[in-house]
Design a protein around this motif. Structure first.
Motif, short mmCIF file in Angstrom:
data_model
loop_
_atom_site.label_atom_id
_atom_site.label_comp_id
_atom_site.label_asym_id
_atom_site.label_seq_id
_atom_site.Cartn_x
_atom_site.Cartn_y
_atom_site.Cartn_z
N CYS A 63 -5.98 -3.62 2.78
CA CYS A 63 -4.78 -4.03 3.51
C CYS A 63 -4.16 -5.16 2.73
CB CYS A 63 -5.12 -4.50 4.92
SG CYS A 63 -3.66 -5.15 5.76
N ARG A 64 -2.89 -5.03 2.37
CA ARG A 64 -2.24 -6.07 1.58
C ARG A 64 -1.51 -7.07 2.47
NH1 ARG A 64 -2.96 -8.64 -3.19
NH2 ARG A 64 -1.23 -8.43 -4.64
N CYS A 65 -1.34 -6.75 3.75
CA CYS A 65 -0.51 -7.60 4.61
C CYS A 65 -1.29 -8.65 5.38
CB CYS A 65 0.23 -6.77 5.64
SG CYS A 65 1.40 -5.60 4.97
N THR A 66 -2.40 -8.26 5.98
CA THR A 66 -3.00 -9.12 7.00
C THR A 66 -4.02 -10.11 6.46
OG1 THR A 66 -4.82 -7.57 7.33
CG2 THR A 66 -2.87 -7.26 8.70
N ALA A 77 -2.19 -4.78 12.84
CA ALA A 77 -1.27 -3.95 12.05
C ALA A 77 -0.02 -4.76 11.74
CB ALA A 77 -0.89 -2.69 12.83
N GLN A 78 0.31 -4.87 10.46
CA GLN A 78 1.59 -5.48 10.10
C GLN A 78 2.53 -4.38 9.62
OE1 GLN A 78 1.49 -9.15 7.78
NE2 GLN A 78 -0.10 -10.03 9.04
N CYS A 79 2.52 -4.07 8.33
CA CYS A 79 3.43 -2.99 7.90
C CYS A 79 2.95 -1.65 8.43
CB CYS A 79 3.58 -2.96 6.39
SG CYS A 79 2.23 -2.12 5.53
N GLY A 80 1.66 -1.56 8.73
CA GLY A 80 1.15 -0.35 9.38
C GLY A 80 0.73 0.77 8.45
N ILE A 81 0.91 0.62 7.17
CA ILE A 81 0.63 1.76 6.29
C ILE A 81 -0.88 1.97 6.10
CG2 ILE A 81 0.75 0.56 4.04
CD1 ILE A 81 2.42 3.92 4.67
N CYS A 82 -1.64 0.88 6.18
CA CYS A 82 -3.09 1.00 6.06
C CYS A 82 -3.73 1.30 7.41
CB CYS A 82 -3.69 -0.30 5.53
SG CYS A 82 -3.66 -1.64 6.74
N ILE A 106 0.83 -1.21 0.00
CA ILE A 106 0.00 0.00 0.00
C ILE A 106 0.87 1.27 0.00
CG2 ILE A 106 -1.90 1.20 1.20
CD1 ILE A 106 -2.77 -1.44 -0.10
#
Ligand code: FES
Ligand code: FES
Lengths: 757, 164
Positions: B138-141, B101-106, A190
């Motif tokens: 969200c692309r991570c979770t 929250a993983q990378c946290g950007i979203c 993102i």
């Protein structure tokens, strides 16, 4: 060795180390950072897939004196990005080989002035014939890369032989053939790519960036700027997702920002917008895999002949290693006495393909796991039974003759997967209800492994160094170049350090990920961080405890306070408290790069995944309605983070299978927006159950193996197997969109699968 | 775009703000550049990803699609305004505990969207959460731990925490 039952920190759901900063919105990503006097950079890119650059025109209506302009001639060192080979220019010089290749860089203090300036730079080309598919590249009619021989257009090829494939076709009870294709896939982190660079005559170049591999960028910058190591510094800042997409591309972006900074004599920031990021940065390699398989009357594999072709794009980047992993995962988790694999990575005039979670394995595993489904049908066995009869077990050998010395528990994983998914009962239920409904439901499975760490001798070449030190204010710092981009590196490595040192999780912090501070613990790729780097931290911790016992009076059953008191004493003696360890290969690991023989990976993670789908035969849309994962990844270091890795990977795998299609027009990505490149949303992801079996691996940190990539490998074949179960149609290509289902279902019977039995 | 500056006054996280900006400047850029509130992120700039989500006059909006002239006199809430007296909002606490929250950007946009959801649906079902967060990618979770976080926050704090 700490007895497993005594683990205090490892194996517990410690809270994400940088979690508070992230939920408060105060974590600083690259676009959140500014510098005094900063200028903003932008990139002029090629609009054709291949051609000579004849002239670059700057429209006189723009006052160019306000801008800084950089082209290939401004590069002080080598005009190439140093990856595995050095074929990719930093800025195109005289020729472009793909659309959206960088040609000119500009910078201005007001970023809102950049779009009009970009539009006022025109490039004259003499177009050359472009090669835009694997098939075109294979004809070798136009050589776009490499020598003008039969080696032309080939980035890399492998040939593996085990046993004698040719001897068994005659005695086979069944022969099954199939061809399987996978498309490009965009990482869609993102946070777009971005970097800030500063240049100083004395100290050299410093780059802050959203990136995975600081030392890759470091090495590449040394070549571009012709600077010694100590004059290049790379700092990773908070990174908003990567998935492999920030493994190689940041080396290019860092060089671009650096070149502008050097010429402008000011800090430069370049942050891509979504359209630029999608059009210009790497994708997953598209692939075509052909299988020809001989099976005996009991459903046992006799021979596997596999041919793999991948589309690498215009430059070599990581295509050779992606192909290697694709090759080594192409037989699936099965034992077969006779195997031949040929594989080639082809050059095309599209944006270079690069690393993406799974790194070639998802492509190969899609092919073999779809193929095994056809084998099951041909032999007349259930999906689970055909796999069970062919699973690798302890003592069996793989295609590279690697002997399975670690326990392989595929039967257990399969049993568990069948149980948690209620596989057979669901299958019967769907078979009973489907005739009554326009929505057809199905269930399918996939079994697979993922090799942990670099392939073959890769870890030995990397020769990683990592460790810990203790600060004067009593914090243990983990010293690694391994990066956090959501997977949990910070948390896992501090857990490992705390465990090895016998102190609290809160007493350990991460050193800044700055090449000027931390040693090179290798890139953050290949599911290697927990297993390989984690092991170095574990060893460094034990080594420090031993040192403290010997030199600084640390006694048994020490408290955290005793530990730091002893560190104080140690510091008085040695000047600093630091413990570093270098990689040591597990014993009895042997790899022959020439013949691709031996221990391909020190350890494998194993899994069986089950998908349930619903295919609506009025709208032709397929939806995943339930998903179960069962895996063995060694010791689970942090159950919350581990489950998060699995769920996130499965969601990406669902996108890979059913949603995400990169459309090209003459080599340019056509749908380079989030409105038309579609990833699964909160409404598309089903419930995902996550189950771990744990068999600690002695050479990984506290028993850990790799986990990050595994979950992307299995969903696509499991989903298409489920669709086959639902509507009795065998699809062999992903992404599988509603229009593909529509065409197949409406054009009916003669479009039957190309299986020869 | 006209570079003429307009004076615009609005409330952000309970404090009044006054900026001079071109009328079509995006609320997202005003928050980040003029007010230094970089918690609100840009993921796409076209209303698809929700990482720029803020609440405006009680509605959930994508701040990348809102020209600042529309914000005059409005009440805007961003992720920086979620904490109460320096304490984490129950959603923030739950995102940390459940792995939301993983990378946290979203995460900032996701938290704002989730708090908006809880403001009108204090005890959402998973389907209501899916719907409430459908505009936030969200692309991570894979979203699962985000759903768990929202449920846990709702259960822990009940409706009264989300009256804001
Ligand atoms: S940045 Fe506003 S919706 Fe994506
Ligand atoms: S946590 Fe990375 S995009 Fe959501």
């Amino acid at each position: 060795m700490t007895a497993s039952s005594n683990l205090r920190t490892v194996g517990t759901p410690q809270l994400r180390k940088e979690g508070v900063d992230k939920v408060l919105g105060r974590a600083k990503y690259i676009d959140d950072l500014e510098r005094e006097g900063i200028w903003y950079g932008a990139t002029v890119r090629s609009t054709i897939p291949r051609g000579r650059i004849l002239a670059i025109h700057y429209d006189a209506r723009v006052d160019w004196s306000e801008f800084v302009i950089v082209s290939a001639g401004d590069i002080p060192g080598k005009n190439h990005i140093q990856m595995i080979s050095a074929d990719q220019p930093c800025l195109a010089d005289g020729q472009v080989n793909h659309c959206d290749e960088a040609i000119v860089l500009i910078a201005h203090p007001d970023k809102r002035r950049l779009p009009e300036a970009l539009a006022a730079i025109y490039i004259d080309y003499e177009p050359l014939r472009a090669v835009l598919s694997i098939e075109e590249s294979e004809t070798q009619e136009e050589i776009i890369w490499g020598p003008h021989t039969s080696e032309g257009n080939i980035f890399k090829q492998f040939h593996l032989e085990k046993g004698n494939v040719d001897s068994v076709w005659a005695e086979a009870a069944y022969i099954v053939e199939g061809e399987y294709r996978t498309g490009a896939q965009e990482h869609l982190y993102i946070e777009n790519n971005g970097a800030i660079a500063e240049y100083d005559e004395v100290t050299g170049i410093t780059v802050w960036g959203s990136l995975q591999c600081p030392f890759y960028v470091h090495k590449s910058l040394m070549a571009v700027f012709d600077l010694p190591a100590e004059k290049v510094r790379v700092i990773q800042v908070e990174t908003g997702g990567a998935f492999g997409g920030k493994e190689d591309y940041p080396s290019i972006l860092a060089a671009h920002a650096g070149l502008l900074a050097m010429k402008a004599r000011r800090p430069i920031k370049i942050v891509y917008d979504r359209m630029e990021d999608l059009a210009a940065t790497t994708k997953r390699h598209p692939s075509r895999t052909r299988h020809r398989t001989a099976i005996d009357k009991n459903g046992k594999l006799l021979a596997m002949e596999i041919d793999i072709a991948t589309d690498g794009g215009a430059y070599a980047t990581l295509s050779s290693t992606v192909l290697s992993r694709a090759t080594l995962h192409s037989t699936g988790p099965y034992v077969c006495p006779n195997i031949r694999i040929t594989s080639r990575a082809w050059a095309t005039n599209t944006v270079p393909c690069g690393a993406f979670r799974g790194f070639g394995a998802p492509q190969s595993i899609f092919a073999i796991e779809r193929h095994m489904e056809q084998v099951a049908l041909a032999v007349g066995l259930d999906s689970d039974e055909i796999r069970r009869r062919n699973f690798l077990h302890d003592g069996d050998t793989t295609a590279t003759e690697q002997v399975m010395v670690e326990p392989v528990i595929l039967d257990t994983l399969l049993d568990r997967a069948l149980e948690v998914s209620d596989f057979h009962a669901r299958q019967s239920e769907f078979a009973r209800l489907n005739p009554l409904s326009p929505v057809k439901r199905g269930i399918g499975l996939a079994a697979f492994y993922h090799g942990s760490g670099f392939t073959g001798s890769g870890e030995r070449y990397l020769n990683s160094l990592a460790g810990i030190d203790v600060t004067t204010d009593n914090k243990v710092r983990v010293l690694v170049s391994s990066t956090e981009f959501g997977q949990g590196t910070n948390t896992i490595l501090t857990q490992i350090a705390a465990e090895a040192l016998g102190i609290g999780y809160e007493d350990v912090i991460m050193a800044p990920c700055d090449t000027g501070i931390v040693p090179n613990s290798g890139p953050t790729v290949a599911s290697r961080t927990s297993m390989v780097v984690g092991k170095l931290i574990e060893r460094a911790g034990r080594q420090l405890v031993t040192g403290l016992r010997q030199d600084a009076g640390l006694l048994d059953n020490y408290s955290t306070q005793d530990f730091f008191t002893s560190c104080l004493r140690y510091r008085e003696l040695h000047g600093k408290v630091e413990s570093l360890c270098r990689y040591e290969a597990p014993p009895n690991i042997y790899w022959d790069d020439q013949h691709y023989r031996g221990e391909a990976y020190p350890a494998f993670a194993w899994a069986v995944y089950v998908a349930e789908v619903a295919v609506d035969t009025t709208t032709y849309s397929a939806e995943v309605t339930n998903f179960h994962t069962v895996q063995e990844v060694g010791r689970v270091l942090n159950p919350t983070l581990a489950a998060g890795q699995i769920e996130g990977g499965v969601a990406q795998g669902i996108g890979y299978a059913l949603y995400e299609k990169v459309l090209y027009n003459n080599g340019h990505m056509l749908n380079n927006q989030m409105t038309n490149y579609i990833m699964p949303t909160a409404q598309d992801v089903p419930s995902i159950s996550v189950h771990f079996e744990e068999i600690p691996f002695a050479h990984g940190a506290f028993g850990a193996k790799g986990i990050g990539e595994l979950p992307h490998d299995g969903p696509a074949p499991a989903i298409l197997n489920a669709i086959q179960n639902a509507i009795n149609q065998s699809f062999t290509s992903i992404p599988l969109l509603p229009e593909d289902i529509f065409i197949r279902v409406t054009s009916d019977a003669h479009e039957q699968e190309q299986i020869t039995v | 775009m006209s570079s003429r500056q307009f004076a615009i006054q609005f409330t952000v996280n309970g404090q009044s703000a006054r900026v001079e900006a071109p009328p079509l400047k995006r609320l997202l850029d005003v928050l980040r550049e003029d007010l230094g509130l970089t918690g609100t992120k840009e993921g796409c700039g076209e209303g698809e990803c929700g990482s720029c989500s803020v609440r405006m006059n009680g509605a959930l909006v994508n701040s990348c699609l809102v020209p600042i002239l529309q914000v005059e006199g409005s009440v805007v809430e961003t992720v920086e305004g979620l904490t109460v007296d320096g304490e984490l909002h129950p959603l923030q606490q739950a995102f940390i505990e459940c792995g939301g929250a993983q990378c946290g950007i979203c995460t900032p946009g996701m938290l704002v969207a989730a708090s908006h959801l809880l403001s009108h649906t204090p005890y959402p079902t998973v389907d209501e959460i899916r719907e409430g967060l459908a505009g936030n990618l969200c692309r991570c979770t894979g979203f699962i731990k985000i759903f768990e976080s929202v449920i846990s926050a709702a259960a822990k704090k009940g409706s009264q925490a989300h009256a804001r």
